[in-house]
Design a protein around this motif. Structure first.
Motif, PDB file in Angstrom:
ATOM      1  N   TYR A   4       0.822  -1.207   0.000  1.00 50.39           N
ATOM      2  CA  TYR A   4       0.000   0.000   0.000  1.00 50.39           C
ATOM      3  C   TYR A   4       0.856   1.257   0.000  1.00 50.39           C
ATOM      4  CZ  TYR A   4      -3.693  -3.285   0.978  1.00 50.39           C
ATOM      5  OH  TYR A   4      -4.550  -4.332   0.913  1.00 50.39           O
ATOM      6  N   PRO A  25      -5.198 -13.333  -0.154  1.00 42.78           N
ATOM      7  CA  PRO A  25      -6.563 -13.852  -0.330  1.00 42.78           C
ATOM      8  C   PRO A  25      -7.316 -13.208  -1.492  1.00 42.78           C
ATOM      9  CG  PRO A  25      -6.501 -12.328   1.507  1.00 42.78           C
ATOM     10  CD  PRO A  25      -5.088 -12.446   1.006  1.00 42.78           C
ATOM     11  N   ARG A  26      -6.706 -12.258  -2.172  1.00 42.30           N
ATOM     12  CA  ARG A  26      -7.424 -11.540  -3.205  1.00 42.30           C
ATOM     13  C   ARG A  26      -7.923 -12.481  -4.302  1.00 42.30           C
ATOM     14  NH1 ARG A  26      -5.294  -6.821  -7.121  1.00 42.30           N
ATOM     15  NH2 ARG A  26      -7.119  -6.895  -8.435  1.00 42.30           N
ATOM     16  N   ARG A  79     -12.196 -15.679  -3.025  1.00 45.24           N
ATOM     17  CA  ARG A  79     -13.438 -15.843  -2.299  1.00 45.24           C
ATOM     18  C   ARG A  79     -14.275 -17.034  -2.769  1.00 45.24           C
ATOM     19  NH1 ARG A  79     -17.117 -11.146  -1.000  1.00 45.24           N
ATOM     20  NH2 ARG A  79     -15.569 -10.049  -2.255  1.00 45.24           N
ATOM     21  N   HIS A  80     -14.259 -17.272  -4.068  1.00 46.62           N
ATOM     22  CA  HIS A  80     -15.143 -18.328  -4.576  1.00 46.62           C
ATOM     23  C   HIS A  80     -14.481 -19.698  -4.649  1.00 46.62           C
ATOM     24  CE1 HIS A  80     -18.115 -15.404  -5.245  1.00 46.62           C
ATOM     25  NE2 HIS A  80     -17.359 -14.712  -6.056  1.00 46.62           N
ATOM     26  N   GLU A 133       7.622  -4.015  -4.012  1.00 43.20           N
ATOM     27  CA  GLU A 133       6.161  -4.010  -4.062  1.00 43.20           C
ATOM     28  C   GLU A 133       5.652  -4.942  -5.150  1.00 43.20           C
ATOM     29  OE1 GLU A 133       4.749  -0.066  -4.695  1.00 43.20           O
ATOM     30  OE2 GLU A 133       2.855  -0.499  -3.698  1.00 43.20           O
ATOM     31  N   THR A 164     -11.632 -10.458   3.064  1.00 41.69           N
ATOM     32  CA  THR A 164     -12.850 -10.762   2.332  1.00 41.69           C
ATOM     33  C   THR A 164     -14.051 -10.949   3.243  1.00 41.69           C
ATOM     34  OG1 THR A 164     -11.984 -12.974   2.291  1.00 41.69           O
ATOM     35  CG2 THR A 164     -11.849 -11.731   0.268  1.00 41.69           C
ATOM     36  N   GLN A 190     -16.176  -7.842   4.228  1.00 41.31           N
ATOM     37  CA  GLN A 190     -16.907  -7.106   3.212  1.00 41.31           C
ATOM     38  C   GLN A 190     -18.161  -7.850   2.793  1.00 41.31           C
ATOM     39  OE1 GLN A 190     -14.066  -6.242   0.244  1.00 41.31           O
ATOM     40  NE2 GLN A 190     -13.191  -4.557   1.382  1.00 41.31           N
ATOM     41  N   ALA A 191     -18.790  -7.299   1.765  1.00 37.55           N
ATOM     42  CA  ALA A 191     -20.057  -7.872   1.323  1.00 37.55           C
ATOM     43  C   ALA A 191     -19.908  -9.368   1.099  1.00 37.55           C
ATOM     44  CB  ALA A 191     -20.472  -7.203   0.028  1.00 37.55           C
ATOM     45  N   ASP A 207     -20.882 -13.132  -0.630  1.00 42.57           N
ATOM     46  CA  ASP A 207     -20.858 -13.537  -2.031  1.00 42.57           C
ATOM     47  C   ASP A 207     -21.862 -12.749  -2.858  1.00 42.57           C
ATOM     48  OD1 ASP A 207     -19.941 -17.003  -2.347  1.00 42.57           O
ATOM     49  OD2 ASP A 207     -18.947 -15.295  -1.446  1.00 42.57           O
ATOM     50  N   GLU A 227      -5.253   1.320  -1.463  1.00 46.33           N
ATOM     51  CA  GLU A 227      -5.949   0.052  -1.680  1.00 46.33           C
ATOM     52  C   GLU A 227      -6.450  -0.051  -3.118  1.00 46.33           C
ATOM     53  OE1 GLU A 227      -7.707  -0.148   2.764  1.00 46.33           O
ATOM     54  OE2 GLU A 227      -8.994  -0.981   1.205  1.00 46.33           O
ATOM     55  N   ASP A 241      -3.517  -0.735  -5.351  1.00 37.36           N
ATOM     56  CA  ASP A 241      -3.138  -2.132  -5.229  1.00 37.36           C
ATOM     57  C   ASP A 241      -4.127  -3.005  -6.001  1.00 37.36           C
ATOM     58  OD1 ASP A 241      -1.479  -4.180  -3.800  1.00 37.36           O
ATOM     59  OD2 ASP A 241      -3.459  -4.794  -3.122  1.00 37.36           O
ATOM     60  N   PHE A 242      -5.402  -2.681  -5.857  1.00 34.42           N
ATOM     61  CA  PHE A 242      -6.451  -3.451  -6.519  1.00 34.42           C
ATOM     62  C   PHE A 242      -6.290  -3.418  -8.040  1.00 34.42           C
ATOM     63  CE2 PHE A 242     -10.649  -3.787  -8.440  1.00 34.42           C
ATOM     64  CZ  PHE A 242     -11.117  -4.948  -7.863  1.00 34.42           C
ATOM     65  N   LEU A 243      -5.980  -2.248  -8.555  1.00 31.24           N
ATOM     66  CA  LEU A 243      -5.868  -2.092 -10.011  1.00 31.24           C
ATOM     67  C   LEU A 243      -4.455  -2.393 -10.526  1.00 31.24           C
ATOM     68  CD1 LEU A 243      -8.001   1.122 -10.540  1.00 31.24           C
ATOM     69  CD2 LEU A 243      -8.646  -1.219 -11.056  1.00 31.24           C
ATOM     70  N   PHE A 274     -10.901  -6.384 -14.306  1.00 27.87           N
ATOM     71  CA  PHE A 274     -11.070  -5.431 -13.206  1.00 27.87           C
ATOM     72  C   PHE A 274     -12.546  -5.139 -12.949  1.00 27.87           C
ATOM     73  CE2 PHE A 274      -6.591  -4.253 -14.238  1.00 27.87           C
ATOM     74  CZ  PHE A 274      -6.088  -4.698 -13.033  1.00 27.87           C
ATOM     75  N   ASP A 327     -13.897  -7.997 -11.140  1.00 27.00           N
ATOM     76  CA  ASP A 327     -13.366  -8.027  -9.770  1.00 27.00           C
ATOM     77  C   ASP A 327     -14.039  -6.985  -8.885  1.00 27.00           C
ATOM     78  OD1 ASP A 327     -11.712 -10.095 -10.283  1.00 27.00           O
ATOM     79  OD2 ASP A 327      -9.836  -8.965 -10.265  1.00 27.00           O
ATOM     80  N   ASP A 362     -17.356  -8.258  -8.067  1.00 28.32           N
ATOM     81  CA  ASP A 362     -17.269  -9.452  -7.244  1.00 28.32           C
ATOM     82  C   ASP A 362     -16.831  -9.121  -5.818  1.00 28.32           C
ATOM     83  OD1 ASP A 362     -17.306 -12.298  -7.008  1.00 28.32           O
ATOM     84  OD2 ASP A 362     -15.127 -12.166  -6.812  1.00 28.32           O
ATOM     85  N   GLN A 363     -15.775  -8.323  -5.716  1.00 27.55           N
ATOM     86  CA  GLN A 363     -15.175  -8.117  -4.393  1.00 27.55           C
ATOM     87  C   GLN A 363     -15.866  -7.042  -3.584  1.00 27.55           C
ATOM     88  OE1 GLN A 363     -11.150  -8.249  -3.666  1.00 27.55           O
ATOM     89  NE2 GLN A 363     -10.628  -9.630  -5.324  1.00 27.55           N
ATOM     90  N   PHE A 364     -16.295  -5.965  -4.246  1.00 28.49           N
ATOM     91  CA  PHE A 364     -16.942  -4.894  -3.491  1.00 28.49           C
ATOM     92  C   PHE A 364     -18.455  -4.959  -3.605  1.00 28.49           C
ATOM     93  CE2 PHE A 364     -12.900  -2.872  -5.156  1.00 28.49           C
ATOM     94  CZ  PHE A 364     -12.168  -3.195  -4.035  1.00 28.49           C
TER      95      PHE A 364
END
Lengths: 658, 276
Positions: A39, A149-150, A153-154, A265, B12, B15-16, B18, B156, B159-161, B215, B218, B221-223
């Protein structure tokens, strides 16, 4: 070393890596052991935290049923939690097996089978997907633990588990059985296998090299003493964990001296991270140093005229006296003044941009480094040195001592190491850092270690008058032309590769009447050159076929020929014909190993038509090649390749030309 | 440790749950929009359910962008009723739409070219900043704390993107595909519940499109973000959408799951370009 006495007192006990880890957690708990940029901020873990985390992972693995002697596969980029997993595995008396993270799933199967892997710790979804892809073919694989873990989830496969959950499980286990892990660590012996590293497979199937704690500790101790490493060093860990060098520098030496390792990173940010960390101790293969220099040169060409002039002037000064100043040799006062000024205006800022301001010791190995390149870094005051070693010797055979740097040698035998030459010039080594055995390959172990206990490196070389070792080539690659003159392909190839326009070369000539070569151009350097000349091109294949590029490369080949002509032993192996390949040699196609070394025999087989065309002296040859993309799909490239002749020199003419 | 705090933020479980398509969160009934005599949209009704990816497709000039502009309050339709989160919308402007959790990207990239990627994404946090101009200018007291929190959120997103390596690069120097990704990043920084994407893949090459698709999926799915998407690439639309609405000359000519829409004769006619 600040606590040499302290260490000496403990020395008897500090003979395995888990004991070393616990020692650091006790004597320097607050010193940073690892940093990781996450981060956008460098997160620090001190030795006490590292030890706690390692405990948790170890206990978690034990809870899952990991037994002494089990192998743990570790796959991913350089992440602290993967290094912790290595240490955790060792605490339990297990054997960590690191795999190259960019290998495709099918390549991983071999190691999973060979090492009978039941447990794997992997970095992320990408690696998990590979494991799941081959899970059916590797029935032993029972647990895959992932760090990040990214995107996971599924995934509900029963063999998967997050590292967080594993650590949590481990903490509970540790709380309930407080003596368990200490007892496991106590069971460890210095002659236990501490790690299994697979050879790159340049010659046949990869072999698992079993190294003991004692071997890596000896190599780390020797190297640390040789370069006076302390717990204050900072090192950037960005080379594959599966590679012996990373295990020596980022794991063994860090565990021994207690210095700090820094994890970048991501693969793309290494340059920025290097600059931010400013390591004091640095390792990079020659191509990294080369890329850095190419980038600097490209940027300098775009700089203003005044800056270019200043750069050129001070680089001339540096070339004249920089290396001598670094080596502590006598230099005139005028030059010293100029160099001091140059350091203020050019070298200092340049080193800062490169992230090399704080470097005390930098090493390169893995391939020969170009003399210009080597001289460049030394002349601006970077103490760049070469070393020599292989997976079987913990990457520890020869080191260049400070102040005794020669461009074309790899230095003197390192402390505790004995080096001698066989009758055919093959280099033989003996010492505490030798491998215990190849895993499940007693035949290969017996073959590689001779009756006197020397490991046969397979490299050919000789000692010069100062006792420095020079490497010519792989002993088995050194061949003869039909007229009997020596043909050392690597030697010629390296000379060619020192030109910035040439990325890869494969030469042929053993048992033939002359020497010919396949050449890969460097797309970035030649592309830039083409842009400056206003040439249009659509991609690698197009650029490689242009006649102007052929002229450019012929120039390089002829310079090498002139150079070879000087040496009477080598003058027979000048390159007579060459062609520029229509595609870059690629590890995904099996043409290079994962450490980017050419697999000569494979290339020779795959492009047999081209080789015949070269030796028959045809003008063009059509070739169709199947290429594998990163996602595993296949495609085809067809091209008509031109074959060109290069001027060769008689020994006398060579002298004039040079 | 900071690292652990942040790991749990991205965890995970917290957050929301599934992704499952929920209730209708945005309902448009009988929307008509005209500019003088030009009718941009005529009596269009469709809805968007929570967590779904809803695509709007149609030939050029069909009214797709107008539809997005109606949703986020740039245009006010002359007729029709919009219900968002169960409330009938009276009047609306983009600012209020944003505070209600609607974020968007634009057909033509609308970033600050001279500013870094980081700063551009930071502007997406604008509405979440509580301190006044004066406090920010002095970077004092709670402004400092606030800035750090926002930066964390922005990191964040970075990192996500996977754009760490261009964090400090001025946006103007980036290739087009990456600029699009940064624009998505800015929209994500606002932590929207409804994300409007206006041709996120226009002008991209295959590889860039694949990345962008990944993306978008994702994010969804994730948010659990609901996404309304305009796109011309049929392959992409049919692959990633849950439901598709088709517009042509300001009228709705199709609505349903991708397979239904694909086999709708009117849609085929509009796309194959039969004479009108």
């Amino acid at each position: 070393m600040s606590d040499r006495n302290g260490q000496a007192a403990h020395a008897a006990a500090l003979d395995t890596f888990p004991r070393l880890l616990m020692h650091h957690a006790a004597v320097r708990p607050k010193r940073p052991a690892m940093r990781e940029k996450a981060y956008g901020i460098w997160q620090t873990y001190n030795w006490a935290e590292v030890a706690q985390n390692v405990r948790a992972i170890a206990c978690g693995l034990a809870e899952l049923g990991f037994k002494r002697g089990d192998r743990l596969a570790i796959i991913g980029d350089n992440r602290p939690r993967l290094y912790w997993s290595v240490a955790a595995c060792q605490c339990l008396g297990g054997i960590p097996v690191m795999l190259y993270q960019d290998a495709v799933a099918q390549e991983m199967i071999y190691v999973l089978h060979d090492a009978e892997i039941k447990f794997a710790v992997v970095e992320d979804q990408e690696q998990v997907d590979k494991m799941l892809e081959i899970a059916a073919e590797a029935p032993l694989l029972a647990h895959v633990i992932y760090d990040d873990p990214r995107g996971m989830r599924h995934y509900s496969q029963p063999l998967l588990m997050g590292l967080d959950a594993l650590q949590e499980m481990g903490r509970i286990h540790d709380g309930n059985h407080t003596d368990f892990l200490n007892a496991e660590i106590d069971k460890g012996a210095t002659d236990d296998i501490s790690v299994m590293l697979y050879t790159s497979g340049t010659t046949g199937k990869p072999k698992g090299v079993c190294q003991t704690h004692a071997a890596f500790i000896a190599a780390a101790t020797g190297g640390a003493g040789f370069d006076k490493l302390t717990d204050q060093e900072d090192i950037l860990s960005y080379l594959p964990m599966a590679w012996v060098g990373d295990h020596l520098f980022s794991f063994a030496q860090a565990m021994l001296t207690g210095f700090t390792i820094n994890c970048p990173e991501s693969g793309e940010t290494v340059m920025t991270d290097l600059r931010e960390i400013g390591p004091t101790y640095y390792f990079a293969p020659p191509r990294v140093f080369e890329n850095l220099l190419t980038q600097v040169m490209i940027r300098m060409e775009d700089a203003s005229a005044i800056k270019r002039k200043a750069f050129q002037h001070f680089m001339d000064v540096a070339r004249r006296c920089g290396a001598d100043i670094l080596d502590g040799k006598p230099v005139s006062a005028g030059d010293r003044l100029q160099y001091w000024l140059g350091n203020l205006l050019v070298y200092g800022p340049l080193k800062n941009v490169l992230g090399m301001s704080r470097i005390r010791v930098a090493y390169t190995a893995g391939a020969a480094i170009g003399p210009d390149l080597f001289r460049f870094y030394r002349s601006i005051g970077v103490n760049l040195k070469q070393l020599y070693g292989q997976t079987e010797t913990c990457a520890y055979v020869c080191l260049q001592p400070d102040g005794e740097i020669k461009l074309d040698s790899v230095g003197k035998p390192a402390p505790f190491v004995e080096v001698k030459l066989a009758d055919n010039g093959e280099i033989l080594v003996k010492g505490p850092m030798l491998l215990k055995a190849y895993y499940k390959r007693p035949d290969a172990s017996a073959e590689s270690i001779n009756a006197d206990g020397y490991f046969m490196t397979g490299d050919a070389g000789f000692f010069d008058e100062d006792g420095h070792l020079k490497i010519i080539d792989r002993a088995k690659d050194v061949g003869k032309l039909t007229d009997g003159s020596m043909f050392a392909p690597n030697y010629i190839e390296n000379k060619l590769k020192f030109f910035q326009y040439i990325k890869e070369v494969v030469t042929f000539g053993n048992g033939r009447e002359c020497v010919t070569a396949f050449i890969n151009i460097d797309l970035e350097a030649v592309g830039n050159w083409a842009e400056r000349k206003g040439m249009a091109y659509s991609g690698y294949t197009d650029l490689a076929a242009q006649s102007a590029v052929y002229d450019l490369i012929r120039d390089c080949v002829e310079k090498v020929n002139a150079d070879l002509a000087i040496d009477p032993k080598m003058s027979g192996s000048q390159i007579k014909r060459f062609l520029i390949l229509h595609k870059e040699l690629d590890a995904d196609d099996g043409e290079l190993t994962r450490t980017r070394k050419v697999r000569r025999n494979f290339v020779a087989e795959r492009y047999a038509v081209l080789i015949e065309a070269l030796f028959e002296g045809r003008k063009t040859q059509r070739i169709e090649t199947v290429v594998k993309y990163e996602d595993g799909r296949e495609g085809r490239i067809t091209a008509d390749l031109r074959i060109e002749e290069a001027k060769t020199f008689t020994p006398q003419a060579g002298k004039q030309a040079a | 440790m900071m690292m652990n705090d942040m790991a749990s933020l991205g965890d995970t479980q917290t957050q929301a749950p599934d992704r499952h398509i929920g209730d209708v969160i945005l309902d448009l009934q009988g929307i008509s929009l005209s500019f003088g005599g030009v009718k941009a949209l005529t009596n269009i009704s469709f809805d968007v359910r929570e967590h779904e990816i809803r695509s709007i497709i149609g030939p050029n000039g069909a009214g797709k962008s107008s539809m997005l502009n109606v949703i986020n309050g740039v245009y006010r339709p002359q007729e029709g009723e919009i219900t968002f989160h169960g409330k009938v919308r009276k009047d609306m402007d983009p600012h209020r739409a944003a505070t209600q959790g609607i974020a968007r990207t634009f057909q033509n990239i609308a970033l600050f070219k001279g500013m870094s990627v980081l700063d551009n994404i930071m502007t997406g946090r604008n509405l979440k900043m509580k301190c006044n101009l004066f406090e920010h200018a002095l970077y004092w007291g709670r402004a400092q704390k606030e800035e750090i929190e926002h930066r964390k959120k922005v990191e964040e997103v970075i990192d996500f993107l996977e754009i760490q390596s261009i964090r400090k690069t001025p946006v103007g120097r980036l290739p087009y595909g990456l600029q699009k990704r940064v624009e998505l990043g800015r929209a994500l920084a606002a932590e929207p519940t409804l994300l409007l994407l206006d041709e996120p893949m226009a002008g991209m090459n295959v590889e860039e499109k694949q990345d962008m698709c990944r993306f978008i999926l994702d994010v969804n799915d994730q948010f659990g973000t609901t996404i309304v998407l305009i796109e011309h690439d049929m392959g992409v639309v049919m692959d990633i959408s849950d439901r598709v609405v088709v517009l042509d000359y300001g009228k709705k000519i199709g609505d349903g799951v991708p397979d239904e829409v694909k086999n709708n004769p009117e849609v085929i006619a509009a796309y194959l370009g039969t004479s009108h």
